[in-house]
Design a protein around this motif. Structure first.
Motif, mmCIF file in Angstrom:
data_model
loop_
_atom_site.group_PDB
_atom_site.id
_atom_site.type_symbol
_atom_site.label_atom_id
_atom_site.label_comp_id
_atom_site.label_asym_id
_atom_site.label_seq_id
_atom_site.Cartn_x
_atom_site.Cartn_y
_atom_site.Cartn_z
ATOM 1 N N TYR A 40 31.864 -15.065 -13.824
ATOM 2 C CA TYR A 40 30.963 -16.202 -13.990
ATOM 3 C C TYR A 40 31.131 -16.712 -15.416
ATOM 4 C CZ TYR A 40 28.640 -14.246 -9.879
ATOM 5 O OH TYR A 40 28.368 -13.749 -8.631
ATOM 6 N N VAL A 41 31.113 -18.028 -15.575
ATOM 7 C CA VAL A 41 31.213 -18.633 -16.904
ATOM 8 C C VAL A 41 30.036 -19.578 -17.067
ATOM 9 C CG1 VAL A 41 32.625 -20.019 -18.462
ATOM 10 C CG2 VAL A 41 33.739 -18.492 -16.825
ATOM 11 N N THR A 42 29.243 -19.367 -18.109
ATOM 12 C CA THR A 42 28.137 -20.281 -18.376
ATOM 13 C C THR A 42 28.626 -21.376 -19.321
ATOM 14 O OG1 THR A 42 27.290 -19.063 -20.284
ATOM 15 C CG2 THR A 42 26.441 -18.427 -18.118
ATOM 16 N N VAL A 43 28.137 -22.576 -19.111
ATOM 17 C CA VAL A 43 28.520 -23.709 -19.953
ATOM 18 C C VAL A 43 27.285 -24.541 -20.274
ATOM 19 C CG1 VAL A 43 30.887 -23.869 -19.094
ATOM 20 C CG2 VAL A 43 29.101 -25.162 -17.964
ATOM 21 N N SER A 44 27.403 -25.278 -21.367
ATOM 22 C CA SER A 44 26.336 -26.205 -21.738
ATOM 23 C C SER A 44 26.849 -27.627 -21.524
ATOM 24 C CB SER A 44 25.948 -25.999 -23.204
ATOM 25 O OG SER A 44 26.993 -26.446 -24.042
ATOM 26 N N GLY A 45 26.029 -28.580 -21.862
ATOM 27 C CA GLY A 45 26.416 -29.978 -21.721
ATOM 28 C C GLY A 45 27.443 -30.426 -22.742
ATOM 29 N N GLY A 46 27.853 -29.541 -23.634
ATOM 30 C CA GLY A 46 28.806 -29.900 -24.676
ATOM 31 C C GLY A 46 30.258 -29.880 -24.240
ATOM 32 N N ILE A 47 30.535 -29.545 -22.994
ATOM 33 C CA ILE A 47 31.908 -29.492 -22.479
ATOM 34 C C ILE A 47 32.234 -30.840 -21.832
ATOM 35 C CG2 ILE A 47 33.444 -28.348 -20.843
ATOM 36 C CD1 ILE A 47 32.697 -26.261 -22.660
ATOM 37 N N ASP A 48 33.380 -31.408 -22.205
ATOM 38 C CA ASP A 48 33.747 -32.701 -21.614
ATOM 39 C C ASP A 48 34.173 -32.519 -20.155
ATOM 40 O OD1 ASP A 48 36.812 -32.581 -21.379
ATOM 41 O OD2 ASP A 48 36.510 -32.068 -23.489
ATOM 42 N N GLU A 49 34.163 -33.601 -19.415
ATOM 43 C CA GLU A 49 34.423 -33.564 -17.973
ATOM 44 C C GLU A 49 35.816 -33.041 -17.631
ATOM 45 O OE1 GLU A 49 32.379 -33.978 -15.344
ATOM 46 O OE2 GLU A 49 30.816 -34.066 -16.862
ATOM 47 N N ARG A 50 36.810 -33.399 -18.417
ATOM 48 C CA ARG A 50 38.183 -32.940 -18.150
ATOM 49 C C ARG A 50 38.258 -31.420 -18.278
ATOM 50 N NH1 ARG A 50 42.542 -31.454 -21.074
ATOM 51 N NH2 ARG A 50 44.592 -31.833 -20.180
ATOM 52 N N THR A 51 37.700 -30.884 -19.349
ATOM 53 C CA THR A 51 37.718 -29.446 -19.573
ATOM 54 C C THR A 51 36.919 -28.724 -18.488
ATOM 55 O OG1 THR A 51 37.920 -29.803 -21.947
ATOM 56 C CG2 THR A 51 37.188 -27.625 -21.239
ATOM 57 N N LEU A 52 35.791 -29.294 -18.117
ATOM 58 C CA LEU A 52 34.965 -28.695 -17.071
ATOM 59 C C LEU A 52 35.715 -28.667 -15.734
ATOM 60 C CD1 LEU A 52 32.223 -27.433 -16.624
ATOM 61 C CD2 LEU A 52 31.313 -29.701 -16.146
ATOM 62 N N ALA A 53 36.442 -29.743 -15.433
ATOM 63 C CA ALA A 53 37.222 -29.783 -14.193
ATOM 64 C C ALA A 53 38.328 -28.723 -14.213
ATOM 65 C CB ALA A 53 37.822 -31.174 -14.000
ATOM 66 N N LEU A 54 39.004 -28.566 -15.355
ATOM 67 C CA LEU A 54 40.032 -27.532 -15.479
ATOM 68 C C LEU A 54 39.429 -26.144 -15.311
ATOM 69 C CD1 LEU A 54 42.081 -28.909 -18.507
ATOM 70 C CD2 LEU A 54 42.936 -28.581 -16.181
ATOM 71 N N LEU A 55 38.289 -25.922 -15.933
ATOM 72 C CA LEU A 55 37.610 -24.636 -15.837
ATOM 73 C C LEU A 55 37.246 -24.323 -14.389
ATOM 74 C CD1 LEU A 55 36.293 -22.184 -17.225
ATOM 75 C CD2 LEU A 55 34.235 -23.595 -17.488
ATOM 76 N N ARG A 56 36.685 -25.303 -13.704
ATOM 77 C CA ARG A 56 36.312 -25.090 -12.295
ATOM 78 C C ARG A 56 37.527 -24.706 -11.455
ATOM 79 N NH1 ARG A 56 32.485 -30.054 -12.423
ATOM 80 N NH2 ARG A 56 30.475 -29.020 -12.704
ATOM 81 N N ARG A 57 38.635 -25.376 -11.700
ATOM 82 C CA ARG A 57 39.862 -25.065 -10.958
ATOM 83 C C ARG A 57 40.365 -23.661 -11.244
ATOM 84 N NH1 ARG A 57 44.303 -29.149 -9.040
ATOM 85 N NH2 ARG A 57 45.359 -27.263 -8.422
ATOM 86 N N LEU A 58 40.238 -23.237 -12.491
ATOM 87 C CA LEU A 58 40.723 -21.909 -12.869
ATOM 88 C C LEU A 58 39.926 -20.787 -12.225
ATOM 89 C CD1 LEU A 58 41.414 -22.229 -16.693
ATOM 90 C CD2 LEU A 58 43.078 -21.799 -14.897
ATOM 91 N N ILE A 59 38.626 -20.953 -12.117
ATOM 92 C CA ILE A 59 37.803 -19.825 -11.665
ATOM 93 C C ILE A 59 37.430 -19.881 -10.179
ATOM 94 C CG2 ILE A 59 36.914 -19.316 -13.939
ATOM 95 C CD1 ILE A 59 34.343 -20.684 -13.215
ATOM 96 N N GLU A 60 37.851 -20.896 -9.484
ATOM 97 C CA GLU A 60 37.546 -20.959 -8.050
ATOM 98 C C GLU A 60 38.395 -19.983 -7.277
ATOM 99 O OE1 GLU A 60 38.026 -25.045 -6.957
ATOM 100 O OE2 GLU A 60 35.971 -25.491 -7.465
#
Length: 128
Positions: free
Chosen positions: A108-128
């Motif tokens: 599980y990775v916790t994130v705040s609103g400080g992550i941009d959408e591109r990085t968040l999309a990459l992160l989601r792809r990595l951990i799915e």
């Protein structure tokens, strides 16, 4: 996962051990089933220097081998990004994911609103 949901995640499935990688100092997170790794540049027995990702990775791996199927919670993504940049941090997250899969664990990775959408999309792809 939203960083504000950390405490509910720590109490979810109490029978499973948790490995928490965090900026929160020792003692702030309590619980018999939580192994906390404090990311700090201050020398401390429960701390790991964030610049030493290989040490952090080995610590997590060792705990996984001892405890089997655990929940690994990365609650310091933004801090690692400040220390290492986005690409190196995402490579680290990818290695954690692979380790979790091999050891029948969950990441599980916790994130705040400080992550941009591109990085968040990459992160989601990595951990799915």
């Amino acid at each position: 996962m939203d960083y504000r949901d950390l405490y509910s995640l720590l109490h979810k499935r109490p029978e499973r051990r948790k490995i928490l990688i965090t900026r929160r100092p020792p003692g702030e997170i309590t619980g018999g089933n939580v192994y906390s790794i404090w990311l700090t540049k201050v020398e401390h027995p429960g701390g790991v220097d964030p610049s030493r990702l290989h040490v952090l990775e080995q610590t997590v791996w060792d705990q996984m081998k001892v405890n089997g199927g655990v929940d690994v919670i990365l609650d310091a993504l933004e801090y690692l990004m400040m220390e290492h940049g986005v690409e190196q941090t995402l490579r680290f997250v990818s290695r954690l994911r692979d380790m979790a899969m091999i050891m029948n664990s969950r990441l599980y990775v916790t994130v705040s609103g400080g992550i941009d959408e591109r990085t968040l999309a990459l992160l989601r792809r990595l951990i799915e």
